[in-house]
Design a protein around this motif. Structure first.
Motif, short mmCIF file in Angstrom:
data_model
loop_
_atom_site.label_atom_id
_atom_site.label_comp_id
_atom_site.label_asym_id
_atom_site.label_seq_id
_atom_site.Cartn_x
_atom_site.Cartn_y
_atom_site.Cartn_z
N GLY A 65 0.82 -1.21 0.00
CA GLY A 65 0.00 0.00 0.00
C GLY A 65 0.84 1.25 0.00
N VAL A 66 0.33 2.30 -0.64
CA VAL A 66 0.98 3.60 -0.68
C VAL A 66 -0.08 4.65 -0.39
N GLU A 67 0.24 5.53 0.53
CA GLU A 67 -0.66 6.64 0.84
C GLU A 67 0.17 7.92 0.86
N VAL A 68 -0.25 8.90 0.07
CA VAL A 68 0.45 10.17 -0.01
C VAL A 68 -0.51 11.29 0.40
N THR A 69 -0.09 12.08 1.36
CA THR A 69 -0.83 13.28 1.75
C THR A 69 0.15 14.45 1.64
N PRO A 70 -0.33 15.68 1.79
CA PRO A 70 0.61 16.81 1.71
C PRO A 70 1.71 16.79 2.76
N THR A 71 1.51 16.06 3.86
CA THR A 71 2.52 16.07 4.93
C THR A 71 3.15 14.71 5.20
N ARG A 72 2.62 13.66 4.55
CA ARG A 72 3.08 12.32 4.91
C ARG A 72 3.09 11.40 3.70
N LEU A 73 4.08 10.51 3.70
CA LEU A 73 4.19 9.46 2.70
C LEU A 73 4.28 8.15 3.48
N HIS A 74 3.27 7.30 3.31
CA HIS A 74 3.22 6.04 4.05
C HIS A 74 3.22 4.89 3.06
N VAL A 75 4.11 3.91 3.30
CA VAL A 75 4.20 2.73 2.45
C VAL A 75 4.18 1.49 3.32
N ASP A 76 3.30 0.54 2.98
CA ASP A 76 3.28 -0.78 3.60
C ASP A 76 4.04 -1.73 2.69
N LEU A 77 5.04 -2.39 3.26
CA LEU A 77 5.85 -3.37 2.54
C LEU A 77 5.80 -4.70 3.26
N THR A 78 6.05 -5.76 2.53
CA THR A 78 6.22 -7.07 3.14
C THR A 78 7.48 -7.69 2.54
N MET A 79 7.80 -8.85 3.00
CA MET A 79 8.91 -9.63 2.45
C MET A 79 8.32 -10.96 1.96
N THR A 80 9.08 -11.66 1.16
CA THR A 80 8.58 -12.94 0.67
C THR A 80 8.41 -13.95 1.80
N SER A 81 9.16 -13.73 2.89
CA SER A 81 9.03 -14.58 4.07
C SER A 81 9.55 -13.82 5.29
N PRO A 82 8.98 -14.09 6.47
CA PRO A 82 9.48 -13.43 7.68
C PRO A 82 10.97 -13.70 7.93
N ALA A 83 11.49 -14.77 7.37
CA ALA A 83 12.90 -15.12 7.57
C ALA A 83 13.80 -14.54 6.49
N CYS A 84 13.29 -13.63 5.68
CA CYS A 84 14.07 -13.05 4.58
C CYS A 84 15.37 -12.43 5.11
N PRO A 85 16.52 -12.97 4.69
CA PRO A 85 17.79 -12.45 5.20
C PRO A 85 18.12 -11.05 4.67
#
Length: 106
Positions: free
Chosen positions: A37-57
């Motif tokens: 997810g990406v959310e852009v407002t005039p004061t904030r840029l928010h990005v939700d990221l994940t990894m292919t696995s919680p153990a991603c080195p």
């Protein structure tokens, strides 16, 4: 892609994040489907990221690279939030057609 412009869009953010690769697979995090997810407002840029696995080195490095890409894009004074999320879990279904074709999973 505008740099340090007063207005950035969700597509600008995705374009910047296409420059961030998961080095284990040699593909950018947008086409891999790691950007949830990406959310852009005039004061904030928010990005939700994940990894292919919680153990991603490479997770820490990917987050740092994403942070740097967003800092290069965002105008001064914009708060950048990068959140690592695990729900829903990543699966190859989230990959772009380009990524699936690249790996021969079409």
């Amino acid at each position: 892609m505008p740099q340090h412009s007063a207005v950035i869009t969700t597509e600008d953010v995705r374009a910047a994040l296409r420059g961030v690769d998961d080095p284990e697979v040699g593909m950018n995090i947008v086409d891999l489907g790691l950007v949830y997810g990406v959310e852009v407002t005039p004061t904030r840029l928010h990005v939700d990221l994940t990894m292919t696995s919680p153990a991603c080195p490479m997770g820490e490095m990917i987050l740092e690279d994403a942070q740097h890409a967003l800092e290069a894009l965002a105008p001064a004074g914009i708060e950048i939030e990068l959140a690592l999320v695990w729900d829903p879990p990543w699966s190859p279904d989230r990959m772009s057609t380009y990524a699936r074709d690249h790996f021969g999973w079409s």
